[in-house]
Structures are given as C-alpha cells and as structure tokens.
Design a protein around this motif. Structure first.
Motif, PDB file in Angstrom:
ATOM      1  N   ALA A  36       2.854 -13.424  -4.482  1.00 35.20           N
ATOM      2  CA  ALA A  36       2.141 -12.991  -5.686  1.00 35.20           C
ATOM      3  C   ALA A  36       0.979 -12.069  -5.334  1.00 35.20           C
ATOM      4  N   GLU A  37       0.250 -12.414  -4.280  1.00 38.50           N
ATOM      5  CA  GLU A  37      -0.885 -11.594  -3.853  1.00 38.50           C
ATOM      6  C   GLU A  37      -0.416 -10.220  -3.396  1.00 38.50           C
ATOM      7  N   ALA A  38       0.675 -10.190  -2.631  1.00 37.46           N
ATOM      8  CA  ALA A  38       1.206  -8.910  -2.166  1.00 37.46           C
ATOM      9  C   ALA A  38       1.601  -8.029  -3.344  1.00 37.46           C
ATOM     10  N   ARG A  39       2.252  -8.602  -4.319  1.00 40.91           N
ATOM     11  CA  ARG A  39       2.703  -7.798  -5.465  1.00 40.91           C
ATOM     12  C   ARG A  39       1.521  -7.329  -6.313  1.00 40.91           C
ATOM     13  N   ALA A  88       4.790   0.302  -3.912  1.00 44.95           N
ATOM     14  CA  ALA A  88       5.975  -0.428  -4.346  1.00 44.95           C
ATOM     15  C   ALA A  88       6.283  -1.497  -3.296  1.00 44.95           C
ATOM     16  N   VAL A  89       6.721  -2.662  -3.742  1.00 42.77           N
ATOM     17  CA  VAL A  89       7.074  -3.746  -2.820  1.00 42.77           C
ATOM     18  C   VAL A  89       8.584  -3.714  -2.608  1.00 42.77           C
ATOM     19  N   LEU A  90       8.992  -3.415  -1.387  1.00 39.37           N
ATOM     20  CA  LEU A  90      10.416  -3.363  -1.061  1.00 39.37           C
ATOM     21  C   LEU A  90      10.928  -4.691  -0.510  1.00 39.37           C
ATOM     22  N   ARG A  91      10.066  -5.412   0.190  1.00 43.26           N
ATOM     23  CA  ARG A  91      10.418  -6.726   0.731  1.00 43.26           C
ATOM     24  C   ARG A  91       9.181  -7.601   0.678  1.00 43.26           C
ATOM     25  N   ALA A  92       9.391  -8.891   0.429  1.00 44.06           N
ATOM     26  CA  ALA A  92       8.254  -9.818   0.385  1.00 44.06           C
ATOM     27  C   ALA A  92       8.687 -11.179   0.919  1.00 44.06           C
ATOM     28  N   GLY A 138       8.119 -11.173   6.821  1.00 46.97           N
ATOM     29  CA  GLY A 138       7.930  -9.732   6.734  1.00 46.97           C
ATOM     30  C   GLY A 138       7.735  -9.249   5.313  1.00 46.97           C
ATOM     31  N   PHE A 139       6.833  -8.279   5.156  1.00 50.36           N
ATOM     32  CA  PHE A 139       6.564  -7.613   3.890  1.00 50.36           C
ATOM     33  C   PHE A 139       6.656  -6.108   4.126  1.00 50.36           C
ATOM     34  N   HIS A 140       7.288  -5.406   3.206  1.00 50.63           N
ATOM     35  CA  HIS A 140       7.428  -3.961   3.308  1.00 50.63           C
ATOM     36  C   HIS A 140       6.951  -3.333   2.005  1.00 50.63           C
ATOM     37  N   LEU A 141       5.853  -2.601   2.094  1.00 45.98           N
ATOM     38  CA  LEU A 141       5.277  -1.895   0.956  1.00 45.98           C
ATOM     39  C   LEU A 141       5.378  -0.398   1.226  1.00 45.98           C
ATOM     40  N   ARG A 142       5.612   0.361   0.182  1.00 36.94           N
ATOM     41  CA  ARG A 142       5.696   1.822   0.318  1.00 36.94           C
ATOM     42  C   ARG A 142       4.730   2.485  -0.674  1.00 36.94           C
ATOM     43  N   ARG A 143       3.941   3.393  -0.162  1.00 36.26           N
ATOM     44  CA  ARG A 143       2.996   4.088  -1.036  1.00 36.26           C
ATOM     45  C   ARG A 143       3.739   5.000  -1.986  1.00 36.26           C
ATOM     46  N   ARG A 144       3.444   4.864  -3.262  1.00 35.34           N
ATOM     47  CA  ARG A 144       4.117   5.677  -4.275  1.00 35.34           C
ATOM     48  C   ARG A 144       3.691   7.140  -4.158  1.00 35.34           C
ATOM     49  N   ALA A 145       4.599   8.009  -4.526  1.00 36.23           N
ATOM     50  CA  ALA A 145       4.298   9.455  -4.487  1.00 36.23           C
ATOM     51  C   ALA A 145       3.300   9.801  -5.577  1.00 36.23           C
TER      52      ALA A 145
END
Length: 281
Positions: free
Chosen positions: A246-249, A258-262, A274-281
């Motif tokens: 929840a905190e990651a999202r 954007a959260v790709l993996r949590a 593992g957590f994978h976040l991607r910076r939005r354009a």
C-alpha cells in the motif's frame, strides 16, 4: 520465529537453507550442527533439512564468529538513524564486509557470488541495464555495481558508510565507467534526470527506519529520466507485506511512478521481496 518454526518453514520449502541458517544465527543461540543432522534424519521427506544440515557443517568453522556478529547488533540504534546506520556499516566493513551486506552468505565469497548472480539475473530480467546510467543506492561493498558495470553505460554506487565505500573501491579497482561515493543525504550528489536505472538492494528499510521514504521517492523522481526504472529489493523489515504494498502504491502515485511489480519473491536463495516502479513520462 522460534527455532522449530524456522526448521519447519525450511522443511516445507518456504525459506531456503541459507535463510534458515541465517535466522537461526540471528536468534542469538549457538548452532548445534548435530541437532540439525538429527532433524534431517527424522524427516527424510524434507530434503531442504538435509541441505540445511550440510550447509551448517560446511560453515561449522564460521558459526561461532557469525553468532557473535549477530549478537553485536546488526540494526542501527539511537535517535539519529542515519548516523547510526553509517557507524554500523563502518564497523561491518572492517569486521565482516561480505556478511555485512548479505548475512545469509555467511561471509563466504562463493556463497556471496552465487547470491549476487541470482540478484543480478533478476535485475537484468526486470530492467535490463545494458548501456544505461545506473545508480546503486546503498551499494555496500559494491558487489551489484561491479557486476553491472560490464554492460551498463555508467554505474555510480552510493553508500552512507565511508568504510563500505572504501571497501567497494578497493574491490572494484580502476574501471572507467564505475565510481563510488559517500552520500550523507540521499541522492543529493546526483544531477536531475541523470539516471536511467536506480537500484536499492536491502537499503530502503534503513530509509523507512529514518522516516525518509517520501523524500527518497521525491529524489528518485528527480534523478530518473521519464521512463526510468526504480528497483527496490526489500521495502522494509516490518513483516507487514500489505502495508509495504500500500505504501509503495501511494508514494508511487504521489511522485509520478507506475507500479509494475510489488512484493514479488523472485529468488531461490534469498527471501527478499522485489518492487519495480517506473517514472511516468
């Protein structure tokens, strides 16, 4: 977890023998190798217990020293968490650098190499580093940074501990696209938009402890290019996966990710999430 609970989790394959042995050591009690061998003999249906007994026997000569290291304290104490973290890892850089960055490898270079290979394989699968500008936040002895330097465009390892930075430089030697620096304040040495891939391996829990998570995500958004990736392995040590997710999202949404993996568990040896976040354009 109690010792019987650790053994049962290992028997069921929920944790690896390496994690089981590290948890037994961290419990503060002496390791009885003969007891582990008896437990394995009583459960022929549970091959991981036999693997645990073999692992303990292989590291028998290290177990007492590892137990003392565990009892010496492996978590920062005091009001100034950043200073306490730096002091802790300065001590570990001097006393037990390999175990200090991955206790479950027991200070064994071969075990550390295997664990690092497993971790780097996941990094490559989730966010290929080839040709990219990479920052390894909380780099420790530089094992991940050095492993990625052969394919990345440029790698910078950052750590609070001057001792760990010195050890990383010593181990890496002179490599034109690999550098290490002490960071007293998050990602402040890194210019805006200068990073394609930001990695935090077992370092974010210390940021959480210091109540610096929101500031870290803001800094991550500042240094990453649009479309840049943030990989976090272990969000916290709170033993509350739902809270971590929840905190990651929530923080991702607040800072343009954007959260790709949590909370995925992609490892065979390590129990890290593992957590994978991607910076939005």
């Amino acid at each position: 977890m109690t010792d019987p609970e650790i053994l049962e989790a290992c028997a069921r394959g929920e944790i690896s023998p390496q994690i089981a042995l590290s948890r037994l050591l961290l419990s503060g009690r002496a390791i009885d190798v003969a007891r582990l061998e008896r437990a394995a003999a009583e459960r022929p249906d549970a091959p991981p217990l036999a693997a645990l007994a073999r692992l303990a026997e292989r590291h028998r000569g290290r177990l007492d020293a590892l137990g003392r290291l565990a009892r010496s304290g492996l978590w920062p104490e005091g009001a100034d968490v950043r200073a306490a973290t730096a002091a802790l890892f300065d001590r570990l850089a001097d006393e037990a650098p390999e175990a200090g960055v991955a206790f479950y490898t027991f200070g064994d270079p071969d075990d550390l190499a295997a664990a690092t290979d497993e971790l780097v394989a996941v990094i490559r699968a989730w966010a290929p580093p080839a040709g990219r500008r990479v920052v390894d936040f909380g780099c420790g002895i530089g094992r991940v940074a050095a492993a990625l330097a052969g394919e990345a465009g440029r790698v910078l390892g950052l750590d609070l501990s001057a001792g760990m930075v010195a050890e990383a430089r010593r181990r890496a030697g002179e490599r034109g696209n690999l550098a290490f620096a002490q960071n007293a304040d998050g990602l402040c040495p890194v210019p805006d938009g200068a990073v394609d891939l930001l990695i935090a391996v077992d370092s974010l829990p210390y940021v959480v402890q210091a109540d610096g998570l929101d500031a870290f995500l803001a800094e991550a958004a500042r240094v990453l290019v649009p479309g840049g990736d943030l990989l976090v392995f272990n969000w916290s040590y709170r033993s509350d996966p739902e809270r971590d997710h929840a905190e990651a999202r929530a923080l991702a949404a607040a800072h343009g990710f954007a959260v790709l993996r949590a909370g995925e568990r992609p490892f065979r040896i390590w129990d890290g999430t593992g957590f994978h976040l991607r910076r939005r354009a």
